[in-house]
Write an enzyme that holds these catalytic residues in place. Structure first.
Site: not given
Lengths: 291, 291
Positions: A42, A44, A49, A73, A158, A160, A187, A196, A198
């Protein structure tokens, strides 16, 4: 050094193409030789990533990355509109590793009259799915679409987003999609906070408190390694540790079968410990596999 | 004629392979050169199916046919168990035109824990979908799976199942599946009855009455051609004609937009007239496009 010549031709990294439409992507895809590795994002982008993209680069002849903040989503009260975006920075980060960046508009992915959805069943109704109704329907649908557009041999996700990974693995297995889903390690920042997009929402005080997620997972792991198998005892200790941070508000802590994500009372390996914690309006997730 | 030699090699029709597992199918699929045409069926083949297979043969290098009575598209009170099956006859009919027949077991397609479903939205809740709740979820899901296994370039469907055709076209378009869906004309018996594996259920008396479906469509077409645009008037005439057959019990008659399948009052082209009629426990469907 004089006399040394590098040929980028044949390594797949000639010039990164940025593609915005599906027909255009199909055209360049038809020209790909060998294997295609794919990293859906997504945007950023952060080091998490890029680790996926580097792995895709190592294991495939062509590398495609999608950047698409998928509206379906996000819940109606979630952060779709404010989700961080930085196209130029993203493209600069991808450029060393990527052949094709697919950046469709929302209208390209969901034209007027769009009405087809993928439901991955009971695994989507718990944990993140319980906190975020419809979230995994949107995730499964967009990933299904992206797989059909990109037609990758290998797709990288990931750990995560542990539940997302399992939803996608289940969708691919159930629907017999011709793609290999490859799970890659989370990571982390030096203090343990999982990378993240966020994290950028956090105030300095919240950011300072946020490593408590990882600390609580480390504590669960220590209890597990020293023989604790009572899920309630592990949860209780995690809750106490997280509540020591007054800025942290627990959404859920789960100790579950690592495949089905069904909650366990008496743990047996492999166990997925996962949690969601709010700092103000920012909701962070993390997890750890106990084996 | 002496001197003429036919080479079957290179035309794709060497020897028909019958394949029962997904991994085995993937293996032979990987060896296919050129385009693959695909006809999904539930077996008990008739001339309607064979017309699809012949068209696939004309337009592709390889032809694959699946035979799978898909349990998930039958309601609990429907005819899954009694649906007619005749493997030997089916294979003999396919042999002249087909390279690969995929005949999986129910367990191969839906292993324990299977839980992923395709919902093609509002178009699946009306007409056949209203009479048969869950039917199109099962159809869309199995066709999605078969497309992912067979990976055809072209897939052939009969117009007789008009709503099914539209559901599949919508799924393919919405999910960006890399396959061309090709609609083929309904094949009929000399008296107009649309070919269907379920025709075999009819008693001689019911069989004699069944052409009333086609007759009512022909009458609708005649009214349309002479300028009638009032859907209620066309329906009323169709109902009267069908009710003249005491064995026929109308399930629905629909006069709808041919793309969205939304019912119309004042008709504008193109219109899909479709109907479902019961003869005893046997339910027959048919349709006609008015242009």
């Amino acid at each position: 050094m004089a006399g040394e010549i590098y040929y980028s031709f044949g390594f797949g990294v000639l010039e990164m193409k940025v593609i915005e439409t599906i027909p255009e992507f199909r055209e360049v895809r038809a020209g790909c030789k060998g294997t295609v590795g794919f990293v859906p994002t997504m945007g950023y982008l952060h080091k998490g990533h890029i680790a996926l993209v580097e792995r895709a680069r190592q294991e495939n002849d062509c590398v495609a990355v999608s950047i698409f903040v998928n509206p379906t989503q996000f819940g109606p009260k979630e952060d779709f509109k404010t989700y961080p975006r930085d196209k130029e920075r993203d493209l600069a980060m991808l450029e060393p590793f990527t052949d094709f960046v697919f950046m469709p508009s929302a209208e390209e992915m969901y034209p007027a009259g769009y009405d087809t959805w993928i439901d991955v069943g009971s695994i989507t109704g718990i944990l993140e799915g319980a906190s975020r109704p419809g979230h995994f329907r949107g995730v499964a649908t967009v990933v299904n679409k992206l797989f059909n557009i990109v037609q990758p041999h290998n797709a990288y996700f990931g750990q995560k987003d542990a539940q997302q990974l399992r939803v996608i693995q289940k969708m691919v297995r159930d629907l017999n999609m011709p793609v290999e889903v490859i799970a890659c390690p989370t990571v982390r920042e030096p203090d343990g906070l999982a990378m993240s997009s966020r994290n950028t929402y956090l105030t300095p005080e919240q950011r300072a408190a946020a490593p408590v997620l990882y600390q609580s997972l480390m504590m669960a792991n220590e209890m597990w390694q020293t023989g604790e198998r009572d899920a309630a005892a592990i949860k209780k200790a995690m809750i106490r540790l997280i509540q020591s941070q007054p800025l942290a508000q627990i959404d859920y802590i789960s100790i579950a079968d690592a495949t089905t994500l069904q909650e366990m009372e008496a743990c047996h390996s492999p166990v997925l410990v996962s949690l969601a914690v709010r700092f103000g309006t920012t909701r962070l997730i993390d997890n750890l596999l106990l084996e």
